[in-house]
Scaffold this active site. Structure first.
Site, PDB file in Angstrom:
ATOM      1  CG  ASP A  99      -6.239  -1.202 -24.295  1.00  0.00           C
ATOM      2  OD1 ASP A  99      -5.673  -0.333 -24.201  1.00  0.00           O
ATOM      3  OD2 ASP A  99      -6.213  -2.399 -24.744  1.00  0.00           O
ATOM      4  CD  GLU A 118      -1.642  -5.242  10.459  1.00  0.00           C
ATOM      5  OE1 GLU A 118      -2.618  -5.294   9.853  1.00  0.00           O
ATOM      6  OE2 GLU A 118      -1.064  -6.129  11.186  1.00  0.00           O
ATOM      7  N   PRO A 153       0.770  -1.387  -0.038  1.00  0.00           N
ATOM      8  CG  PRO A 153      -0.749  -1.539   1.848  1.00  0.00           C
ATOM      9  CD  PRO A 153       0.660  -1.835   1.067  1.00  0.00           C
ATOM     10  NE  ARG A 156      -4.674  -6.360 -21.697  1.00  0.00           N
ATOM     11  CZ  ARG A 156      -5.613  -6.947 -22.641  1.00  0.00           C
ATOM     12  NH1 ARG A 156      -6.004  -8.067 -22.033  1.00  0.00           N
ATOM     13  NH2 ARG A 156      -6.213  -6.265 -23.417  1.00  0.00           N
TER      14      ARG A 156
HETATM   15  C1  JBZ Z   1      -1.905  -3.337  -1.888  1.00  0.00           C
HETATM   16  C2  JBZ Z   1       0.174  -6.242   3.804  1.00  0.00           C
HETATM   17  O1  JBZ Z   1       0.129  -6.946   2.413  1.00  0.00           O
HETATM   18  C3  JBZ Z   1      -0.628  -5.929   1.629  1.00  0.00           C
HETATM   19  C4  JBZ Z   1      -1.760  -5.401   2.066  1.00  0.00           C
HETATM   20  C5  JBZ Z   1      -2.484  -4.553   1.512  1.00  0.00           C
HETATM   21  C6  JBZ Z   1      -2.053  -4.319   0.039  1.00  0.00           C
HETATM   22  C7  JBZ Z   1      -0.889  -4.891  -0.229  1.00  0.00           C
HETATM   23  C8  JBZ Z   1      -0.309  -5.627   0.526  1.00  0.00           C
HETATM   24  S1  JBZ Z   1      -0.582  -4.150  -2.146  1.00  0.00           S
HETATM   25  N1  JBZ Z   1      -2.711  -3.170  -0.739  1.00  0.00           N
HETATM   26  C9  JBZ Z   1      -2.361  -2.398  -2.971  1.00  0.00           C
HETATM   27  O2  JBZ Z   1      -1.632  -2.473  -3.911  1.00  0.00           O
HETATM   28  O3  JBZ Z   1      -3.124  -1.523  -2.906  1.00  0.00           O
END
Ligand code: JBZ
Length: 246
Positions: free
Chosen positions: A162, A109, A82, A147
């Protein structure tokens, strides 16, 4: 590389991802990160330094797995997180050029920050919503990248422009029947007037893009025709177009 290899079984065995592998255009292997743990409980996480809730992915299994799987210094390492930079079509194009990719999926986390830093990884996020782990994002990245590998798409599929290749959303599409449950196909599409159809499609692509993705519209250069079409859309609204009462 994942703590949940089973997540990949369905998606990799259907449709384009399956066919790309069958044709020998890509080889996709799924590795269980627990194979590189050494304790009885096969521990892949630990408590955070500095305190706080939740668990953090330990560095040792990930580094050892990457050491084992890295084919050469050219292998590109991608960590799904994230905290990553937003994934784009442009990045998919870059990754499709690589000979070897290693996608690292997190759980808990997140990662000990030495993992992406020490691996020289590209840290990618697929978007601003909360997910449980990196497996579904890794599949999204795989789909977008595979792809683009030459030979993966058939002629029909690759000829079709696309959304992001043109910078606008696609125009609305219809197929038979011409009336379904009282919903009609726009008459121009049945007219056989190819010039009128092309103009209508451009206009509807502009309308959709401005309604739904104004950010995209700001990034492209609008032709004189595009500006005329947008003005027409504004006039429709002003003179009581669809959705207006009286
Ligand atoms: C991602 C803890 O592992 C995670 C948790 C949430 C997450 C990812 C990996 S990768 N969200 C995203 O690409 O939004």
């Amino acid at each position: 590389m994942t703590l949940f290899p089973g997540i990949f079984q369905g998606p990799l065995q259907e449709s384009i991802l399956r066919r790309a592998q069958e044709k020998g255009l890509v080889e996709i292997r799924v590795h269980d990160l627990r194979a590189w743990t050494h304790d009885r409980h096969r521990t892949a996480d630990d408590i955070p330094y500095g305190g706080g809730s939740g668990m953090v992915m330990k560095p040792e299994p990930v580094f050892e797995a990457v050491d084992a799987l890295r084919q050469d210094p050219e292998s590109r390492i991608v960590v799904l997180s994230p905290q990553g930079v937003p994934f784009t079509q442009e990045m998919a194009g870059g990754l499709a050029q690589a000979e070897h990719l290693i996608l690292v999926c997190g759980r808990y986390e997140g990662f000990d920050d030495r993992i992406p830093r020490g691996l020289g990884a590209l840290e990618i996020s697929i978007g601003d919503y909360v997910l449980t782990g990196g497996e579904l994002p890794a599949l999204v990245v795989l789909d977008a990248v595979v792809r683009l590998v030459p030979g993966v798409l058939g002629d029909a599929e690759s000829a079709a422009g696309d959304s992001f290749s043109a910078g606008l959303l696609e125009f609305p599409q219809y197929t038979r029947p011409p009336v379904y449950r009282g919903l009609v196909v726009p008459a121009v599409l049945l007219s056989g007037d190819h010039l009128a159809i092309a103009r209508w499609r451009r206009k509807e692509a502009l309308r959709r893009t401005r309604d739904r993705r104004p950010d995209l519209l700001e990034r492209i250069r609008l032709s004189e025709l595009d500006q005329d079409l947008l003005a027409e859309i504004d006039d429709e609204a002003a003179s009581g177009g669809a959705g207006m009462n009286s």
